[in-house]
Motif scaffolding. Structure first.
Motif, PDB file in Angstrom:
ATOM      1  N   ASP A   3       0.836  -1.209   0.000  1.00 44.29           N
ATOM      2  CA  ASP A   3       0.000   0.000   0.000  1.00 44.29           C
ATOM      3  C   ASP A   3       0.863   1.249   0.000  1.00 44.29           C
ATOM      4  O   ASP A   3       0.363   2.359  -0.091  1.00 44.29           O
ATOM      5  CB  ASP A   3      -0.863   0.054   1.272  1.00 44.29           C
ATOM      6  N   ILE A   4       2.174   1.037   0.160  1.00 46.88           N
ATOM      7  CA  ILE A   4       3.073   2.174   0.383  1.00 46.88           C
ATOM      8  C   ILE A   4       3.654   2.714  -0.918  1.00 46.88           C
ATOM      9  O   ILE A   4       4.027   3.870  -1.006  1.00 46.88           O
ATOM     10  CB  ILE A   4       4.186   1.759   1.384  1.00 46.88           C
ATOM     11  N   ALA A   5       3.697   1.858  -1.941  1.00 47.11           N
ATOM     12  CA  ALA A   5       4.278   2.297  -3.214  1.00 47.11           C
ATOM     13  C   ALA A   5       3.651   1.546  -4.375  1.00 47.11           C
ATOM     14  O   ALA A   5       3.086   0.473  -4.196  1.00 47.11           O
ATOM     15  CB  ALA A   5       5.789   2.068  -3.214  1.00 47.11           C
ATOM     16  N   ILE A 169      10.967   1.703 -11.434  1.00 56.18           N
ATOM     17  CA  ILE A 169      10.852   2.879 -10.573  1.00 56.18           C
ATOM     18  C   ILE A 169       9.496   2.865  -9.874  1.00 56.18           C
ATOM     19  O   ILE A 169       8.459   2.696 -10.513  1.00 56.18           O
ATOM     20  CB  ILE A 169      11.063   4.166 -11.397  1.00 56.18           C
ATOM     21  N   LEU A 170       9.552   3.013  -8.556  1.00 51.63           N
ATOM     22  CA  LEU A 170       8.335   3.043  -7.742  1.00 51.63           C
ATOM     23  C   LEU A 170       8.021   4.472  -7.332  1.00 51.63           C
ATOM     24  O   LEU A 170       8.927   5.254  -7.044  1.00 51.63           O
ATOM     25  CB  LEU A 170       8.540   2.245  -6.450  1.00 51.63           C
ATOM     26  N   ALA A 171       6.728   4.793  -7.258  1.00 46.67           N
ATOM     27  CA  ALA A 171       6.296   6.049  -6.634  1.00 46.67           C
ATOM     28  C   ALA A 171       5.780   5.674  -5.248  1.00 46.67           C
ATOM     29  O   ALA A 171       4.959   4.759  -5.105  1.00 46.67           O
ATOM     30  CB  ALA A 171       5.191   6.693  -7.453  1.00 46.67           C
ATOM     31  N   VAL A 172       6.301   6.349  -4.252  1.00 40.58           N
ATOM     32  CA  VAL A 172       5.897   6.074  -2.875  1.00 40.58           C
ATOM     33  C   VAL A 172       4.589   6.818  -2.617  1.00 40.58           C
ATOM     34  O   VAL A 172       4.498   8.027  -2.823  1.00 40.58           O
ATOM     35  CB  VAL A 172       6.999   6.526  -1.889  1.00 40.58           C
ATOM     36  N   THR A 173       3.569   6.057  -2.196  1.00 40.05           N
ATOM     37  CA  THR A 173       2.263   6.683  -1.961  1.00 40.05           C
ATOM     38  C   THR A 173       2.132   7.162  -0.516  1.00 40.05           C
ATOM     39  O   THR A 173       1.378   8.075  -0.245  1.00 40.05           O
ATOM     40  CB  THR A 173       1.126   5.692  -2.290  1.00 40.05           C
ATOM     41  N   ASP A 174       2.882   6.518   0.386  1.00 35.41           N
ATOM     42  CA  ASP A 174       2.775   6.889   1.797  1.00 35.41           C
ATOM     43  C   ASP A 174       4.182   7.042   2.386  1.00 35.41           C
ATOM     44  O   ASP A 174       4.764   6.095   2.903  1.00 35.41           O
ATOM     45  CB  ASP A 174       1.984   5.806   2.544  1.00 35.41           C
ATOM     46  N   VAL A 175       4.721   8.244   2.258  1.00 35.91           N
ATOM     47  CA  VAL A 175       6.105   8.499   2.684  1.00 35.91           C
ATOM     48  C   VAL A 175       6.238   8.361   4.206  1.00 35.91           C
ATOM     49  O   VAL A 175       7.249   7.873   4.709  1.00 35.91           O
ATOM     50  CB  VAL A 175       6.582   9.891   2.207  1.00 35.91           C
ATOM     51  N   LEU A 178       6.703   4.792   5.137  1.00 33.67           N
ATOM     52  CA  LEU A 178       8.051   4.332   4.792  1.00 33.67           C
ATOM     53  C   LEU A 178       9.062   4.827   5.835  1.00 33.67           C
ATOM     54  O   LEU A 178      10.003   4.116   6.188  1.00 33.67           O
ATOM     55  CB  LEU A 178       8.425   4.825   3.396  1.00 33.67           C
ATOM     56  N   ALA A 179       8.847   6.023   6.347  1.00 30.18           N
ATOM     57  CA  ALA A 179       9.740   6.547   7.392  1.00 30.18           C
ATOM     58  C   ALA A 179       9.653   5.668   8.640  1.00 30.18           C
ATOM     59  O   ALA A 179      10.654   5.411   9.310  1.00 30.18           O
ATOM     60  CB  ALA A 179       9.371   7.991   7.721  1.00 30.18           C
ATOM     61  N   ASP A 180       8.438   5.167   8.943  1.00 31.39           N
ATOM     62  CA  ASP A 180       8.259   4.297  10.109  1.00 31.39           C
ATOM     63  C   ASP A 180       8.852   2.914   9.868  1.00 31.39           C
ATOM     64  O   ASP A 180       9.346   2.275  10.788  1.00 31.39           O
ATOM     65  CB  ASP A 180       6.764   4.144  10.436  1.00 31.39           C
ATOM     66  N   GLN A 181       8.762   2.424   8.628  1.00 29.19           N
ATOM     67  CA  GLN A 181       9.252   1.073   8.312  1.00 29.19           C
ATOM     68  C   GLN A 181      10.118   1.152   7.056  1.00 29.19           C
ATOM     69  O   GLN A 181       9.625   0.906   5.950  1.00 29.19           O
ATOM     70  CB  GLN A 181       8.094   0.129   7.976  1.00 29.19           C
ATOM     71  N   PRO A 182      11.406   1.464   7.201  1.00 27.18           N
ATOM     72  CA  PRO A 182      12.272   1.628   6.023  1.00 27.18           C
ATOM     73  C   PRO A 182      12.400   0.367   5.173  1.00 27.18           C
ATOM     74  O   PRO A 182      12.789   0.441   4.001  1.00 27.18           O
ATOM     75  CB  PRO A 182      13.628   2.016   6.621  1.00 27.18           C
ATOM     76  N   HIS A 183      12.040  -0.815   5.743  1.00 27.84           N
ATOM     77  CA  HIS A 183      12.124  -2.059   4.968  1.00 27.84           C
ATOM     78  C   HIS A 183      10.819  -2.360   4.229  1.00 27.84           C
ATOM     79  O   HIS A 183      10.697  -3.418   3.615  1.00 27.84           O
ATOM     80  CB  HIS A 183      12.396  -3.252   5.890  1.00 27.84           C
ATOM     81  N   ALA A 184       9.839  -1.473   4.320  1.00 26.77           N
ATOM     82  CA  ALA A 184       8.498  -1.799   3.840  1.00 26.77           C
ATOM     83  C   ALA A 184       8.460  -2.209   2.370  1.00 26.77           C
ATOM     84  O   ALA A 184       7.570  -2.942   1.951  1.00 26.77           O
ATOM     85  CB  ALA A 184       7.566  -0.621   4.071  1.00 26.77           C
ATOM     86  N   LEU A 185       9.429  -1.739   1.576  1.00 25.12           N
ATOM     87  CA  LEU A 185       9.388  -2.052   0.144  1.00 25.12           C
ATOM     88  C   LEU A 185      10.239  -3.261  -0.210  1.00 25.12           C
ATOM     89  O   LEU A 185      10.412  -3.572  -1.392  1.00 25.12           O
ATOM     90  CB  LEU A 185       9.813  -0.824  -0.666  1.00 25.12           C
ATOM     91  N   ASP A 186      10.748  -3.961   0.797  1.00 27.05           N
ATOM     92  CA  ASP A 186      11.571  -5.150   0.518  1.00 27.05           C
ATOM     93  C   ASP A 186      10.853  -6.181  -0.362  1.00 27.05           C
ATOM     94  O   ASP A 186      11.512  -6.845  -1.172  1.00 27.05           O
ATOM     95  CB  ASP A 186      12.053  -5.811   1.815  1.00 27.05           C
ATOM     96  N   PRO A 187       9.532  -6.337  -0.256  1.00 30.91           N
ATOM     97  CA  PRO A 187       8.862  -7.292  -1.163  1.00 30.91           C
ATOM     98  C   PRO A 187       9.102  -6.966  -2.638  1.00 30.91           C
ATOM     99  O   PRO A 187       9.143  -7.872  -3.470  1.00 30.91           O
ATOM    100  CB  PRO A 187       7.382  -7.163  -0.798  1.00 30.91           C
ATOM    101  N   PHE A 188       9.290  -5.702  -2.982  1.00 30.95           N
ATOM    102  CA  PHE A 188       9.573  -5.360  -4.374  1.00 30.95           C
ATOM    103  C   PHE A 188      10.962  -5.859  -4.766  1.00 30.95           C
ATOM    104  O   PHE A 188      11.181  -6.289  -5.892  1.00 30.95           O
ATOM    105  CB  PHE A 188       9.515  -3.839  -4.576  1.00 30.95           C
ATOM    106  N   VAL A 189      11.918  -5.791  -3.819  1.00 30.77           N
ATOM    107  CA  VAL A 189      13.271  -6.281  -4.102  1.00 30.77           C
ATOM    108  C   VAL A 189      13.222  -7.786  -4.305  1.00 30.77           C
ATOM    109  O   VAL A 189      13.813  -8.328  -5.238  1.00 30.77           O
ATOM    110  CB  VAL A 189      14.245  -5.927  -2.948  1.00 30.77           C
TER     111      VAL A 189
END
Ligand code: IMP
Ligand code: MG
Length: 200
Positions: A3-5, A169-175, A178-189
């Motif tokens: 939901d974050i990006a 390239i991802l657009a972050v929808t909820d910055v 992401l600040a609270d959970q810097p690993h939140a986009l690891d599923p994309f990796v």
């Protein structure tokens, strides 16, 4: 996936633009030997793909700069050179390769510093241009995408030094999230072909 990006530009879309930019540069600089300058670290992923598709006897050089944003005047664009170019650019055809231009303040300051060294020419190639955010007048010769005013990561661009290795390239929808959970986009990796296996 999150939901974050969300994916803003796919790997195919990025590679198509890289190819088009490489072709335009090859055509424009025919018979010449430009020096491509990359500003560490964000620009290196784009640079690496771009140069392998340019059919010219080009040279590379690198700079590292830091802005005075922490505590200083963030709107000035004044930068400190942490690592300068290895070679003199006097009389050279210089092309700055950037990942993204946002306000343009950093680039504008950098360009004045480089013009002072009297190159024969000085042009800019950026993959992403957040043109709606531009403050100083800048003449950008080559641009891949006119990027919306959103925080983006991947293909060299980072959040807290992460996600530079994403081929899209991802657009972050909820910055804030992401600040609270810097690993939140690891599923994309993990979803990158040949990338790390998803955690079980
Ligand atoms: P400018 O001086 O405002 O143009 O700053 C440009 C620099 O800010 C870029 O080189 C990036 O390092 C950083 N930046 C701007 N927008 C983004 C973004 O959406 N994601 C990641 N980094 C960004
Ligand atoms: Mg940069």
């Amino acid at each position: 996936m999150s939901d974050i990006a969300e994916v803003l530009y796919t790997e195919d879309e990025v590679q198509e633009q890289v190819g088009a930019l490489a072709q335009a540069i090859t055509d424009d600089y025919g018979g010449r030997s430009p020096v491509l300058i990359s500003v560490l670290k964000g620009g290196v992923v784009f640079l690496a793909d771009l140069v392998r598709r340019i059919d010219l006897p080009l040279r590379l050089d690198f700079m590292s700069i830091s802005s005075y944003s922490e505590g200083g005047d963030s709107a000035s664009g004044v930068v400190r050179i942490l690592k300068d170019l290895d070679h003199d650019i006097g009389g050279e055809e210089v092309l700055i390769v950037e990942d993204i231009i946002d306000t343009g303040l950093t680039l504008s300051y950098l360009m004045s510093a480089l013009w002072a060294r009297q190159p024969a020419s000085l042009e800019v190639c950026t993959l992403l241009d957040k043109s709606v955010r531009r403050i100083p007048m800048l003449d950008i010769r080559y641009r891949g995408f006119d990027c919306p005013d959103r925080f983006v990561v991947g293909y060299g661009l980072d959040y807290a030094e992460r996600y530079r290795n994403l081929p899209f390239i991802l657009a972050v929808t909820d910055v804030n999230a992401l600040a609270d959970q810097p690993h939140a986009l690891d599923p994309f990796v993990a979803a990158v072909p040949g990338g790390p296996a998803p955690a079980r």
